[in-house]
Design a protein around this motif. Sequence first.
Motif, short mmCIF file in Angstrom:
data_model
loop_
_atom_site.label_atom_id
_atom_site.label_comp_id
_atom_site.label_asym_id
_atom_site.label_seq_id
_atom_site.Cartn_x
_atom_site.Cartn_y
_atom_site.Cartn_z
N ALA A 110 0.82 -1.21 0.00
CA ALA A 110 0.00 0.00 0.00
C ALA A 110 0.85 1.26 0.00
O ALA A 110 0.50 2.25 -0.63
CB ALA A 110 -0.93 0.00 1.21
N LYS A 111 1.97 1.23 0.71
CA LYS A 111 2.86 2.39 0.81
C LYS A 111 4.28 1.89 0.93
O LYS A 111 4.54 0.83 1.51
CB LYS A 111 2.51 3.24 2.03
CG LYS A 111 1.08 3.76 2.03
CD LYS A 111 0.74 4.47 3.32
CE LYS A 111 -0.73 4.87 3.29
NZ LYS A 111 -1.16 5.62 4.45
N GLN A 112 5.21 2.68 0.38
CA GLN A 112 6.62 2.34 0.53
C GLN A 112 7.45 3.62 0.53
O GLN A 112 7.16 4.54 -0.22
CB GLN A 112 7.09 1.42 -0.59
CG GLN A 112 6.96 2.00 -1.97
CD GLN A 112 7.40 1.02 -3.04
OE1 GLN A 112 7.96 -0.01 -2.74
NE2 GLN A 112 7.15 1.35 -4.29
N VAL A 113 8.44 3.67 1.41
CA VAL A 113 9.30 4.84 1.49
C VAL A 113 10.73 4.35 1.73
O VAL A 113 10.97 3.59 2.67
CB VAL A 113 8.88 5.79 2.63
CG1 VAL A 113 9.80 7.00 2.70
CG2 VAL A 113 7.44 6.24 2.48
N PRO A 114 11.68 4.79 0.88
CA PRO A 114 13.07 4.42 1.10
C PRO A 114 13.76 5.40 2.05
O PRO A 114 13.32 6.54 2.20
CB PRO A 114 13.68 4.52 -0.31
CG PRO A 114 12.88 5.59 -0.97
CD PRO A 114 11.48 5.47 -0.40
N GLY A 115 14.82 4.93 2.68
CA GLY A 115 15.62 5.80 3.53
C GLY A 115 16.74 5.00 4.18
O GLY A 115 16.61 3.79 4.38
N ASP A 116 17.83 5.67 4.49
CA ASP A 116 18.94 5.02 5.19
C ASP A 116 18.65 5.11 6.68
O ASP A 116 18.95 6.10 7.33
CB ASP A 116 20.26 5.71 4.84
CG ASP A 116 21.45 5.06 5.53
OD1 ASP A 116 21.29 3.99 6.16
OD2 ASP A 116 22.56 5.62 5.42
N THR A 147 5.58 8.31 6.97
CA THR A 147 6.74 9.00 6.41
C THR A 147 8.04 8.42 6.96
O THR A 147 8.04 7.76 8.01
CB THR A 147 6.74 10.52 6.74
OG1 THR A 147 6.79 10.68 8.17
CG2 THR A 147 5.54 11.23 6.17
N VAL A 148 9.12 8.69 6.25
CA VAL A 148 10.47 8.42 6.73
C VAL A 148 11.25 9.70 6.52
O VAL A 148 11.35 10.19 5.40
CB VAL A 148 11.15 7.26 5.96
CG1 VAL A 148 12.59 7.10 6.40
CG2 VAL A 148 10.39 5.96 6.17
#
Length: 196
Positions: A82-88, A144-145
């Motif tokens: 449904a949702k995806q957020v990349p981040g380190d 969020t990220v």
Amino acid sequence: MQTSALPDLAHTDTTTMHWLATAAAMAAVVAAAGLLQPDATASASTTAHRTTVQQGTASAAPPDPARAVFPLQCGGVGTTVAKQVPGDLDGDGRPETVAVVHCAAGSGTPPSGVYVLTQAGGAAPRIVATLVDPTQKMSVGDFTVRDRVVSATLLGYSSASVPSCCPDQQEKVTWQWQNGAFVRSSQSDGAADGSA
């Protein structure tokens, strides 16, 4: 005929010998400059190497949740990211992906799982942390990220008699990587405002 007021500039008539002397002088200047600055080539190649290394790190693609296998029991209907957020998230210079996943139900509000994915080389993405387990029967609102912090609004139900379309509880939570684990913090608890 009018004469020029300027003196006769006889040396402006160029000859082949004049051009050869000029070329030889320029070659000597260039050669001398190369001898006086022996580190110029080393500095240029070091800078190029640093740039290549930094660009290589920055261009690492985050894990693709479509290639991951999630531990959801969906009875053959499959899963939906449904949702995806990349981040380190852990500061190692390689991006992770945080994915909100639920069963691909035709109607209703199926419970969601929130997973952190990582990926090594060309291998398939793998789950390294479960932030929300679907057995908790929560769905995810805002998500969020930012600055290595995962933030979400979790929507839930006060009892089994509350219709699945209309969660009546919400909790704002964050997760942050600390000492080898994701630590959860709750920002506020309260009744849902009806916007899911």
